[in-house]
Write a protein that holds these residues in place. Structure first.
Motif, PDB file in Angstrom:
ATOM      1  N   MET A   1       0.849  -1.184   0.000  1.00 17.86           N
ATOM      2  CA  MET A   1       0.000   0.000   0.000  1.00 17.86           C
ATOM      3  C   MET A   1       0.886   1.235   0.000  1.00 17.86           C
ATOM      4  SD  MET A   1      -2.903  -1.215   2.735  1.00 17.86           S
ATOM      5  CE  MET A   1      -1.804  -1.133   4.138  1.00 17.86           C
ATOM      6  N   ASN A   2       0.806   1.989  -1.073  1.00 17.64           N
ATOM      7  CA  ASN A   2       1.586   3.216  -1.211  1.00 17.64           C
ATOM      8  C   ASN A   2       0.660   4.430  -1.205  1.00 17.64           C
ATOM      9  OD1 ASN A   2       3.913   1.601  -1.522  1.00 17.64           O
ATOM     10  ND2 ASN A   2       3.665   1.555  -3.746  1.00 17.64           N
ATOM     11  N   SER A   3       1.243   5.579  -0.976  1.00 18.50           N
ATOM     12  CA  SER A   3       0.494   6.842  -0.987  1.00 18.50           C
ATOM     13  C   SER A   3      -0.768   6.733  -0.146  1.00 18.50           C
ATOM     14  CB  SER A   3       0.138   7.231  -2.432  1.00 18.50           C
ATOM     15  OG  SER A   3       1.299   7.334  -3.224  1.00 18.50           O
ATOM     16  N   LEU A   4      -0.599   6.251   1.053  1.00 18.26           N
ATOM     17  CA  LEU A   4      -1.757   6.022   1.915  1.00 18.26           C
ATOM     18  C   LEU A   4      -2.469   7.317   2.257  1.00 18.26           C
ATOM     19  CD1 LEU A   4      -0.245   3.227   4.124  1.00 18.26           C
ATOM     20  CD2 LEU A   4      -2.405   3.056   2.880  1.00 18.26           C
ATOM     21  N   LYS A   5      -3.792   7.222   2.373  1.00 19.69           N
ATOM     22  CA  LYS A   5      -4.650   8.358   2.684  1.00 19.69           C
ATOM     23  C   LYS A   5      -5.406   8.067   3.987  1.00 19.69           C
ATOM     24  CE  LYS A   5      -5.558   8.990  -2.254  1.00 19.69           C
ATOM     25  NZ  LYS A   5      -6.617   9.077  -3.296  1.00 19.69           N
ATOM     26  N   PRO A   6      -5.845   9.102   4.674  1.00 16.60           N
ATOM     27  CA  PRO A   6      -6.634   8.870   5.893  1.00 16.60           C
ATOM     28  C   PRO A   6      -7.848   7.981   5.644  1.00 16.60           C
ATOM     29  CG  PRO A   6      -5.930  11.150   5.815  1.00 16.60           C
ATOM     30  CD  PRO A   6      -5.538  10.534   4.494  1.00 16.60           C
ATOM     31  N   GLU A   7      -8.441   8.072   4.459  1.00 17.31           N
ATOM     32  CA  GLU A   7      -9.608   7.247   4.163  1.00 17.31           C
ATOM     33  C   GLU A   7      -9.262   5.773   3.948  1.00 17.31           C
ATOM     34  OE1 GLU A   7      -8.671  10.082   2.650  1.00 17.31           O
ATOM     35  OE2 GLU A   7      -9.113  10.027   0.489  1.00 17.31           O
ATOM     36  N   ASP A   8      -7.987   5.437   3.952  1.00 18.92           N
ATOM     37  CA  ASP A   8      -7.586   4.018   3.907  1.00 18.92           C
ATOM     38  C   ASP A   8      -7.602   3.387   5.295  1.00 18.92           C
ATOM     39  OD1 ASP A   8      -5.127   4.946   1.478  1.00 18.92           O
ATOM     40  OD2 ASP A   8      -7.034   3.938   1.099  1.00 18.92           O
ATOM     41  N   THR A   9      -7.832   4.191   6.317  1.00 15.88           N
ATOM     42  CA  THR A   9      -7.887   3.671   7.678  1.00 15.88           C
ATOM     43  C   THR A   9      -8.996   2.638   7.802  1.00 15.88           C
ATOM     44  OG1 THR A   9      -6.971   5.676   8.668  1.00 15.88           O
ATOM     45  CG2 THR A   9      -8.324   4.274  10.082  1.00 15.88           C
TER      46      THR A   9
END
Length: 118
Positions: free
Chosen positions: A83-91
């Motif tokens: 998982m790259n370029s993780l975003k808060p919505e990936d939580t």
């Protein structure tokens, strides 16, 4: 019995990377499709990625295409989710699932928490 054990979750900042692993035991991993799902607080579990037994076929949810990569090592009975370029919505809690064909699930792991701070 069949057991799927995920690892690699944690707390990261937005833009960081994580690699999740899921190791299977108790059945023939090499001939099974593997999937990743996730469930965020208050939301339904959703599909993330799938890979067939030979790694020839993969698919991703639109929300992670271009950022996440699913792969597998049949010699290690393990599937990965880079998982790259993780975003808060990936939580979410991320689950691996094994099935006879892509998108199908028969066995689930216990999940690993991924938290992305902004």
């Amino acid at each position: 019995q069949v057991q799927l054990v995920e690892s690699g979750g944690g707390l990261v900042q937005a833009g960081d990377s994580l690699r999740l692993s899921c190791t299977a035991s108790g059945l023939s991993f090499s001939w099974s499709a593997m999937n990743w799902f996730r469930q965020a607080p208050g939301k339904e579990r959703e599909f993330v990625a799938t890979i067939n037994w030979s790694s020839e076929t993969v698919d991703y949810a639109d929300s992670v295409k271009g950022r996440f990569t699913i792969s597998r090592d049949n010699a290690k009975n393990t599937v990965y989710l880079q998982m790259n370029s993780l975003k808060p919505e990936d939580t979410a809690v991320y689950y691996c699932a094994l099935g006879p064909r892509i998108y199908e699930t028969a066995y689930w792991g216990q999940g690993t928490q991924v938290t992305v701070s902004s």
